[in-house]
Design a protein around this motif. Structure first.
Motif, PDB file in Angstrom:
ATOM      1  N   SER A 111       0.823  -1.206   0.000  1.00 14.24           N
ATOM      2  CA  SER A 111       0.000   0.000   0.000  1.00 14.24           C
ATOM      3  C   SER A 111       0.862   1.264   0.000  1.00 14.24           C
ATOM      4  CB  SER A 111      -0.885  -0.010   1.254  1.00 14.24           C
ATOM      5  OG  SER A 111      -1.506   1.237   1.445  1.00 14.24           O
ATOM      6  N   ASP A 158      -6.092   6.741  -8.848  1.00 16.85           N
ATOM      7  CA  ASP A 158      -7.041   5.620  -8.807  1.00 16.85           C
ATOM      8  C   ASP A 158      -6.357   4.288  -8.559  1.00 16.85           C
ATOM      9  OD1 ASP A 158      -9.531   6.932  -9.103  1.00 16.85           O
ATOM     10  OD2 ASP A 158      -9.070   7.281 -11.213  1.00 16.85           O
ATOM     11  N   ASN A 159      -6.829   3.627  -7.522  1.00 20.93           N
ATOM     12  CA  ASN A 159      -6.350   2.335  -7.056  1.00 20.93           C
ATOM     13  C   ASN A 159      -4.955   2.396  -6.451  1.00 20.93           C
ATOM     14  OD1 ASN A 159      -8.085   0.285  -6.692  1.00 20.93           O
ATOM     15  ND2 ASN A 159      -7.879  -0.578  -8.736  1.00 20.93           N
ATOM     16  N   PRO A 165     -10.005   3.737  -4.119  1.00 22.42           N
ATOM     17  CA  PRO A 165     -10.574   2.908  -5.192  1.00 22.42           C
ATOM     18  C   PRO A 165     -10.913   3.760  -6.420  1.00 22.42           C
ATOM     19  CG  PRO A 165     -11.555   2.331  -3.089  1.00 22.42           C
ATOM     20  CD  PRO A 165     -10.731   3.579  -2.852  1.00 22.42           C
ATOM     21  N   HIS A 166     -10.917   3.118  -7.565  1.00 26.49           N
ATOM     22  CA  HIS A 166     -11.145   3.817  -8.835  1.00 26.49           C
ATOM     23  C   HIS A 166     -12.383   4.712  -8.787  1.00 26.49           C
ATOM     24  CE1 HIS A 166     -10.527   4.422 -13.105  1.00 26.49           C
ATOM     25  NE2 HIS A 166     -11.835   4.356 -13.227  1.00 26.49           N
ATOM     26  N   LYS A 214     -13.264   7.072  -6.766  1.00 27.37           N
ATOM     27  CA  LYS A 214     -13.751   7.524  -5.454  1.00 27.37           C
ATOM     28  C   LYS A 214     -13.081   8.839  -5.049  1.00 27.37           C
ATOM     29  CE  LYS A 214     -16.392   3.998  -4.736  1.00 27.37           C
ATOM     30  NZ  LYS A 214     -17.814   4.115  -4.835  1.00 27.37           N
ATOM     31  N   ILE A 260      -5.724  -0.983  -4.596  1.00 23.89           N
ATOM     32  CA  ILE A 260      -6.574  -0.915  -3.405  1.00 23.89           C
ATOM     33  C   ILE A 260      -7.831  -1.761  -3.553  1.00 23.89           C
ATOM     34  CG2 ILE A 260      -8.116   0.652  -2.144  1.00 23.89           C
ATOM     35  CD1 ILE A 260      -5.966   2.729  -2.240  1.00 23.89           C
ATOM     36  N   HIS A 261      -8.390  -1.783  -4.758  1.00 29.16           N
ATOM     37  CA  HIS A 261      -9.686  -2.420  -4.966  1.00 29.16           C
ATOM     38  C   HIS A 261      -9.665  -3.228  -6.261  1.00 29.16           C
ATOM     39  CE1 HIS A 261     -14.060  -2.706  -5.563  1.00 29.16           C
ATOM     40  NE2 HIS A 261     -14.138  -2.533  -4.269  1.00 29.16           N
ATOM     41  N   LYS A 274     -12.081  -3.801  -8.430  1.00 27.10           N
ATOM     42  CA  LYS A 274     -12.930  -3.303  -9.516  1.00 27.10           C
ATOM     43  C   LYS A 274     -12.147  -2.278 -10.350  1.00 27.10           C
ATOM     44  CE  LYS A 274     -17.454  -1.295 -10.429  1.00 27.10           C
ATOM     45  NZ  LYS A 274     -17.127  -0.147 -11.239  1.00 27.10           N
ATOM     46  N   GLU A 275     -11.982  -2.603 -11.642  1.00 26.20           N
ATOM     47  CA  GLU A 275     -11.225  -1.724 -12.532  1.00 26.20           C
ATOM     48  C   GLU A 275     -11.855  -1.714 -13.919  1.00 26.20           C
ATOM     49  OE1 GLU A 275      -6.738  -1.717 -11.207  1.00 26.20           O
ATOM     50  OE2 GLU A 275      -7.328  -3.750 -11.728  1.00 26.20           O
TER      51      GLU A 275
END
Length: 165
Positions: A13, A35-36, A40-41, A43, A138-139, A141-142
């Motif tokens: 991280s 992003d990420n 998260p993308h 956000k 981080i997440h 979903k991409e």
């Protein structure tokens, strides 16, 4: 074979980077993907990222966001913390890495890039001659084009981790 894509450092991280240690070593500029890497993308800023940038400011770092996203996205993310930023950066093109350093008043010797993608973020930083840190996304979903690149990244990271052992 894949060394041109190997990061200088690979961490879980952006929030676990030893920024105090980097500052002690003479680094003064930090270029971040958004992003990420930080959130998260798509956000907005969250409490953790707000605390991070307050800490970095107190340490004395200059920061700049370098994103392939459009101005609206980067500007809205940046609004609460008011850092320098470059949108639509065309990473891995070297041009805007150099522009980011110019905006911060830093150079290749005292700047670090932090991002989550090998073939855009890290490769661009390496081509620009900047120390770089790859962080895990981080997440999960991409966007679809990123998902496809992640499969290739896994291959490169396999060889990177094998070499590190």
């Amino acid at each position: 074979m894949f060394q041109c894509f190997f990061p200088d450092q690979y961490l879980d991280s952006a929030y676990e980077i030893d920024f105090e240690g980097l500052y002690a070593k003479g680094y003064r500029g930090l270029i971040f993907d958004i992003d990420n890497t930080l959130v998260p993308h798509g956000k907005p800023q969250d409490e953790r990222s707000l605390r991070l940038f307050a800490r970095l400011k107190n340490l004395g770092f200059q920061c700049c966001f370098l994103s392939n996203n459009q101005r609206e996205r980067v500007e809205s993310f940046n609004r609460p913390i008011k850092q320098k930023f470059i949108e639509n950066a065309h990473k891995p093109s070297v041009k805007n890495y150099n522009r980011a350093m110019k905006l911060m008043g830093t150079d290749r010797t005292n700047t670090v890039f932090i991002g989550d993608q090998l073939f855009t973020d890290i490769w661009g930083a390496k081509r620009a001659g900047i120390r770089n840190i790859l962080v895990k996304p981080i997440h999960p979903k991409e966007e679809i084009q990123i998902v496809l690149k992640r499969y290739l990244e896994k291959i490169v990271l396999h060889f990177y981790l094998k070499e590190k052992r």
